[in-house]
Design an enzyme around this catalytic site. Structure first.
Site, PDB file in Angstrom:
ATOM      1  N   LYS A   1     -15.560 -22.322 -35.708  1.00 45.57           N
ATOM      2  CA  LYS A   1     -15.042 -23.273 -36.696  1.00 45.57           C
ATOM      3  C   LYS A   1     -15.501 -24.681 -36.305  1.00 45.57           C
ATOM      4  O   LYS A   1     -15.250 -25.147 -35.184  1.00 45.57           O
ATOM      5  CB  LYS A   1     -13.509 -23.185 -36.700  1.00 45.57           C
ATOM      6  CG  LYS A   1     -12.867 -23.602 -37.996  1.00 45.57           C
ATOM      7  CD  LYS A   1     -11.387 -23.239 -37.973  1.00 45.57           C
ATOM      8  CE  LYS A   1     -10.680 -23.663 -39.227  1.00 45.57           C
ATOM      9  NZ  LYS A   1      -9.228 -23.476 -39.108  1.00 45.57           N
TER      10      LYS A   1
HETATM   11  O1  G3P Z   1      -6.422 -23.562 -42.524  1.00 44.75           O
HETATM   12  C1  G3P Z   1      -6.118 -24.912 -42.575  1.00 44.75           C
HETATM   13  C2  G3P Z   1      -4.750 -25.139 -42.163  1.00 44.75           C
HETATM   14  O2  G3P Z   1      -4.519 -24.708 -40.873  1.00 44.75           O
HETATM   15  C3  G3P Z   1      -4.153 -26.438 -42.475  1.00 44.75           C
HETATM   16  O3  G3P Z   1      -2.966 -26.096 -43.045  1.00 44.75           O
HETATM   17  O4  G3P Z   1      -0.651 -26.380 -43.704  1.00 44.75           O
HETATM   18  O5  G3P Z   1      -1.591 -27.679 -41.749  1.00 44.75           O
HETATM   19  O6  G3P Z   1      -2.271 -28.231 -44.071  1.00 44.75           O
HETATM   20  P1  G3P Z   1      -1.800 -27.165 -43.146  1.00 44.75           P
END
Ligand code: G3P
Length: 218
Positions: A87
């Site tokens: 990633k």
């Molecule tokens: O896959 C991306 C993710 O980990 C971010 O998610 O909920 O932290 O915006 P969030």
């Protein structure tokens, strides 16, 4: 549509895997920290544990922000397990690293994507997956799903093979709308997958079927 779970929590990954509909896992440094996994070796060991729990792709994020560092780190991550996808953040050296890994047959996931232009660059660099963060766009009053639509259109216009991995999914409607638009993959918390099960008419209907069966067989 592929379903990935966005967590480093082994119990939740196992629960999604046991459901039989899981295609992979995404993680990031924040999700690792949330599970109390710190230190380079512990983090690597945790990636291997995740790979051993599931059958699909497991995204492992680099911490370096320069090309040489990302290549060194990404190669070490890719060597951990055949399911690892490296990633890479959407920055200038990240584009160079995506191209390097693509040329060398290593799968990548370009993360922290918030615009169609960024997604176009990731596809040109040969990313395997591009991760637009729809929930975080919604958080700042910008339509995250509209970005998925734009990327779908652009990729289809030119036949880019980079898969759209709708990330930062927060709830079931994000999943359903991404499926309508044609995102290749969604990654979200376990609740966004299990939430798809819910309908009160299913519960009421099942209760009635079972009650009628009991009446007929008592
Ligand atoms: O896959 C991306 C993710 O980990 C971010 O998610 O909920 O932290 O915006 P969030």
């Amino acid at each position: 549509m592929k379903f990935f779970i966005d967590t480093a929590n082994l119990d939740q990954i196992k629960e999604a895997q046991d459901l039989g509909v899981l295609d992979g896992v995404t993680t990031n440094p924040s999700l690792m920290a949330k599970e109390g996994i710190t230190g380079a070796q512990n983090i690597k060991d945790h990636y291997v544990k995740i790979c051993e729990l599931v059958e699909g792709d497991v995204s492992a994020e680099v911490i370096s922000t320069d090309f040489d560092g990302m290549v060194k780190e990404g190669e070490a991550l890719a060597d951990l397990h055949p399911q690892i996808v490296v990633k890479i953040p959407m920055i200038k050296d990240g584009i160079k690293a995506l191209k390097y890994f693509s040329d060398n047959g290593i799968k990548t996931n370009c993360t922290l994507v918030f615009s169609a232009g960024q997604a176009l660059l990731a596809a040109k660099a040969g990313a395997t997956y591009v991760s637009p963060f729809i929930g975080r766009l919604d958080d700042v009053s910008t339509d995250g799903l509209a970005l998925i639509e734009k990327i779908r259109l652009i990729y289809d216009n030119y036949g880019y093979e980079t898969q759209i991995l709708a990330a930062s999914i927060r709830h079931t409607m994000h999943v359903i709308e991404c499926a309508e638009i044609g995102a290749d993959v969604m990654t979200g918390p376990l609740s966004s997958i299990l939430g798809l099960l819910n309908h009160p008419l299913t519960d009421i209907g099942l209760e009635k079927f079972l009650a009628d069966y009991r009446k007929g067989n008592s």
